[in-house]
Write a protein that holds these residues in place. Structure first.
Motif, PDB file in Angstrom:
ATOM      1  N   MET A 252       0.837  -1.187   0.000  1.00 14.94           N
ATOM      2  CA  MET A 252       0.000   0.000   0.000  1.00 14.94           C
ATOM      3  C   MET A 252       0.881   1.250   0.000  1.00 14.94           C
ATOM      4  SD  MET A 252      -3.031  -0.892   2.705  1.00 14.94           S
ATOM      5  CE  MET A 252      -4.249   0.289   2.224  1.00 14.94           C
ATOM      6  N   SER A 253       0.329   2.318  -0.510  1.00 11.07           N
ATOM      7  CA  SER A 253       1.041   3.595  -0.522  1.00 11.07           C
ATOM      8  C   SER A 253       0.695   4.390   0.739  1.00 11.07           C
ATOM      9  CB  SER A 253       0.645   4.404  -1.758  1.00 11.07           C
ATOM     10  OG  SER A 253      -0.682   4.878  -1.628  1.00 11.07           O
ATOM     11  N   VAL A 254       1.448   5.443   0.969  1.00 11.09           N
ATOM     12  CA  VAL A 254       1.155   6.323   2.103  1.00 11.09           C
ATOM     13  C   VAL A 254      -0.246   6.892   1.957  1.00 11.09           C
ATOM     14  CG1 VAL A 254       1.787   8.491   3.232  1.00 11.09           C
ATOM     15  CG2 VAL A 254       3.568   6.880   2.572  1.00 11.09           C
ATOM     16  N   LEU A 255      -0.635   7.287   0.732  1.00 10.47           N
ATOM     17  CA  LEU A 255      -1.992   7.818   0.525  1.00 10.47           C
ATOM     18  C   LEU A 255      -3.038   6.784   0.916  1.00 10.47           C
ATOM     19  CD1 LEU A 255      -1.852   9.814  -2.830  1.00 10.47           C
ATOM     20  CD2 LEU A 255      -2.208  10.711  -0.539  1.00 10.47           C
ATOM     21  N   ASP A 256      -2.839   5.542   0.513  1.00 10.74           N
ATOM     22  CA  ASP A 256      -3.796   4.488   0.870  1.00 10.74           C
ATOM     23  C   ASP A 256      -3.865   4.292   2.379  1.00 10.74           C
ATOM     24  OD1 ASP A 256      -4.422   3.933  -1.812  1.00 10.74           O
ATOM     25  OD2 ASP A 256      -2.822   2.440  -1.972  1.00 10.74           O
ATOM     26  N   ASP A 257      -2.705   4.286   3.025  1.00  4.06           N
ATOM     27  CA  ASP A 257      -2.670   4.111   4.478  1.00  4.06           C
ATOM     28  C   ASP A 257      -3.369   5.261   5.196  1.00  4.06           C
ATOM     29  OD1 ASP A 257      -1.224   1.791   4.076  1.00  4.06           O
ATOM     30  OD2 ASP A 257       0.712   2.711   4.553  1.00  4.06           O
ATOM     31  N   VAL A 258      -3.112   6.483   4.747  1.00  2.00           N
ATOM     32  CA  VAL A 258      -3.753   7.653   5.363  1.00  2.00           C
ATOM     33  C   VAL A 258      -5.256   7.614   5.118  1.00  2.00           C
ATOM     34  CG1 VAL A 258      -3.928  10.182   5.299  1.00  2.00           C
ATOM     35  CG2 VAL A 258      -1.677   9.080   5.336  1.00  2.00           C
ATOM     36  N   LEU A 259      -5.670   7.260   3.919  1.00  2.00           N
ATOM     37  CA  LEU A 259      -7.096   7.181   3.612  1.00  2.00           C
ATOM     38  C   LEU A 259      -7.781   6.130   4.476  1.00  2.00           C
ATOM     39  CD1 LEU A 259      -9.558   8.026   1.989  1.00  2.00           C
ATOM     40  CD2 LEU A 259      -8.829   6.433   0.205  1.00  2.00           C
ATOM     41  N   THR A 260      -7.155   4.976   4.621  1.00  2.00           N
ATOM     42  CA  THR A 260      -7.734   3.919   5.457  1.00  2.00           C
ATOM     43  C   THR A 260      -7.927   4.415   6.885  1.00  2.00           C
ATOM     44  OG1 THR A 260      -6.763   2.181   4.094  1.00  2.00           O
ATOM     45  CG2 THR A 260      -7.367   1.583   6.338  1.00  2.00           C
ATOM     46  N   ALA A 261      -6.918   5.099   7.419  1.00  2.00           N
ATOM     47  CA  ALA A 261      -7.027   5.637   8.779  1.00  2.00           C
ATOM     48  C   ALA A 261      -8.078   6.733   8.857  1.00  2.00           C
ATOM     49  CB  ALA A 261      -5.671   6.154   9.248  1.00  2.00           C
ATOM     50  N   ALA A 262      -8.148   7.594   7.842  1.00  2.00           N
ATOM     51  CA  ALA A 262      -9.131   8.680   7.836  1.00  2.00           C
ATOM     52  C   ALA A 262     -10.549   8.126   7.816  1.00  2.00           C
ATOM     53  CB  ALA A 262      -8.905   9.595   6.635  1.00  2.00           C
ATOM     54  N   ARG A 263     -10.750   7.034   7.119  1.00  2.00           N
ATOM     55  CA  ARG A 263     -12.087   6.431   7.051  1.00  2.00           C
ATOM     56  C   ARG A 263     -12.567   5.897   8.393  1.00  2.00           C
ATOM     57  NH1 ARG A 263     -11.500   3.531   1.158  1.00  2.00           N
ATOM     58  NH2 ARG A 263     -12.163   5.363  -0.017  1.00  2.00           N
ATOM     59  N   THR A 264     -11.642   5.664   9.322  1.00  2.00           N
ATOM     60  CA  THR A 264     -12.038   5.219  10.662  1.00  2.00           C
ATOM     61  C   THR A 264     -12.408   6.395  11.548  1.00  2.00           C
ATOM     62  OG1 THR A 264      -9.828   5.302  11.651  1.00  2.00           O
ATOM     63  CG2 THR A 264     -10.454   3.252  10.503  1.00  2.00           C
ATOM     64  N   GLY A 265     -12.176   7.620  11.041  1.00  2.00           N
ATOM     65  CA  GLY A 265     -12.482   8.811  11.823  1.00  2.00           C
ATOM     66  C   GLY A 265     -11.316   9.323  12.632  1.00  2.00           C
ATOM     67  N   ALA A 266     -10.112   8.772  12.395  1.00  2.00           N
ATOM     68  CA  ALA A 266      -8.928   9.202  13.139  1.00  2.00           C
ATOM     69  C   ALA A 266      -8.583  10.655  12.813  1.00  2.00           C
ATOM     70  CB  ALA A 266      -7.745   8.301  12.798  1.00  2.00           C
ATOM     71  N   THR A 267      -8.071  11.352  13.800  1.00  2.00           N
ATOM     72  CA  THR A 267      -7.609  12.722  13.601  1.00  2.00           C
ATOM     73  C   THR A 267      -6.260  12.696  12.893  1.00  2.00           C
ATOM     74  OG1 THR A 267      -6.393  12.811  15.678  1.00  2.00           O
ATOM     75  CG2 THR A 267      -8.740  13.459  15.747  1.00  2.00           C
ATOM     76  N   PRO A 268      -5.856  13.812  12.303  1.00  2.00           N
ATOM     77  CA  PRO A 268      -4.525  13.846  11.677  1.00  2.00           C
ATOM     78  C   PRO A 268      -3.393  13.487  12.647  1.00  2.00           C
ATOM     79  CG  PRO A 268      -5.819  15.685  10.915  1.00  2.00           C
ATOM     80  CD  PRO A 268      -6.614  15.038  12.012  1.00  2.00           C
ATOM     81  N   ASP A 269      -3.485  13.946  13.889  1.00  2.00           N
ATOM     82  CA  ASP A 269      -2.455  13.586  14.869  1.00  2.00           C
ATOM     83  C   ASP A 269      -2.440  12.086  15.130  1.00  2.00           C
ATOM     84  OD1 ASP A 269      -1.346  16.122  15.340  1.00  2.00           O
ATOM     85  OD2 ASP A 269      -2.872  16.600  16.848  1.00  2.00           O
ATOM     86  N   ALA A 270      -3.623  11.492  15.258  1.00  2.00           N
ATOM     87  CA  ALA A 270      -3.708  10.046  15.498  1.00  2.00           C
ATOM     88  C   ALA A 270      -3.192   9.257  14.294  1.00  2.00           C
ATOM     89  CB  ALA A 270      -5.150   9.647  15.818  1.00  2.00           C
ATOM     90  N   ILE A 271      -3.480   9.742  13.094  1.00  2.00           N
ATOM     91  CA  ILE A 271      -2.985   9.081  11.885  1.00  2.00           C
ATOM     92  C   ILE A 271      -1.458   9.129  11.867  1.00  2.00           C
ATOM     93  CG2 ILE A 271      -2.883   9.184   9.365  1.00  2.00           C
ATOM     94  CD1 ILE A 271      -5.792  10.279   9.460  1.00  2.00           C
ATOM     95  N   ALA A 272      -0.897  10.287  12.165  1.00  2.00           N
ATOM     96  CA  ALA A 272       0.564  10.436  12.175  1.00  2.00           C
ATOM     97  C   ALA A 272       1.199   9.499  13.201  1.00  2.00           C
ATOM     98  CB  ALA A 272       0.944  11.884  12.455  1.00  2.00           C
ATOM     99  N   ARG A 273       0.633   9.456  14.388  1.00  2.00           N
ATOM    100  CA  ARG A 273       1.170   8.561  15.421  1.00  2.00           C
ATOM    101  C   ARG A 273       1.021   7.106  15.011  1.00  2.00           C
ATOM    102  NH1 ARG A 273      -1.512  12.054  18.767  1.00  2.00           N
ATOM    103  NH2 ARG A 273      -3.219  10.583  19.011  1.00  2.00           N
ATOM    104  N   GLY A 274      -0.167   6.738  14.545  1.00  2.00           N
ATOM    105  CA  GLY A 274      -0.438   5.345  14.201  1.00  2.00           C
ATOM    106  C   GLY A 274       0.406   4.824  13.048  1.00  2.00           C
ATOM    107  N   LEU A 275       0.666   5.680  12.083  1.00  2.00           N
ATOM    108  CA  LEU A 275       1.447   5.262  10.919  1.00  2.00           C
ATOM    109  C   LEU A 275       2.924   5.630  11.047  1.00  2.00           C
ATOM    110  CD1 LEU A 275      -1.031   6.260   8.053  1.00  2.00           C
ATOM    111  CD2 LEU A 275      -0.619   3.985   9.029  1.00  2.00           C
ATOM    112  N   ARG A 276       3.275   6.291  12.166  1.00  2.00           N
ATOM    113  CA  ARG A 276       4.650   6.740  12.412  1.00  2.00           C
ATOM    114  C   ARG A 276       5.140   7.622  11.264  1.00  2.00           C
ATOM    115  NH1 ARG A 276       7.361   1.481  15.300  1.00  2.00           N
ATOM    116  NH2 ARG A 276       5.850   1.435  16.985  1.00  2.00           N
TER     117      ARG A 276
END
Length: 79
Positions: A1-25
């Motif tokens: 998966m690409s970074v865009l795909d990973d960020v989109l997957t996290a965004a679809r769960t309702g994660a905040t940008p900070d949570a996405i950054a932490r979760g995906l490092r």
């Protein structure tokens, strides 16, 4: 998966940008850029998560059309 795909997957769960950054490092700036790209291509899931950067918000809110990304922005109420 690409970074865009990973960020989109996290965004679809309702994660905040900070949570996405932490979760995906990832750097928060990279997450913001990915969300902006996803919003530009019309993905509503990312639009609900993306928030304009404070320094960009003032200029963007005076000249852009409202979008779902404006929800919750304190400058959006001034329109």
């Amino acid at each position: 998966m690409s970074v865009l795909d990973d960020v989109l997957t996290a965004a679809r769960t309702g994660a905040t940008p900070d949570a996405i950054a932490r979760g995906l490092r990832l750097d928060r700036g990279l997450v913001d850029a990915a969300l902006a790209r996803l919003v530009a291509r019309g993905d509503a899931s990312a639009a609900r998560t993306e928030r304009p950067a404070p320094h960009a918000a003032a200029s963007a809110c005076s000249s852009c059309r409202p979008s779902p990304a404006c929800a919750g922005c304190p400058l959006a109420a001034r329109r």
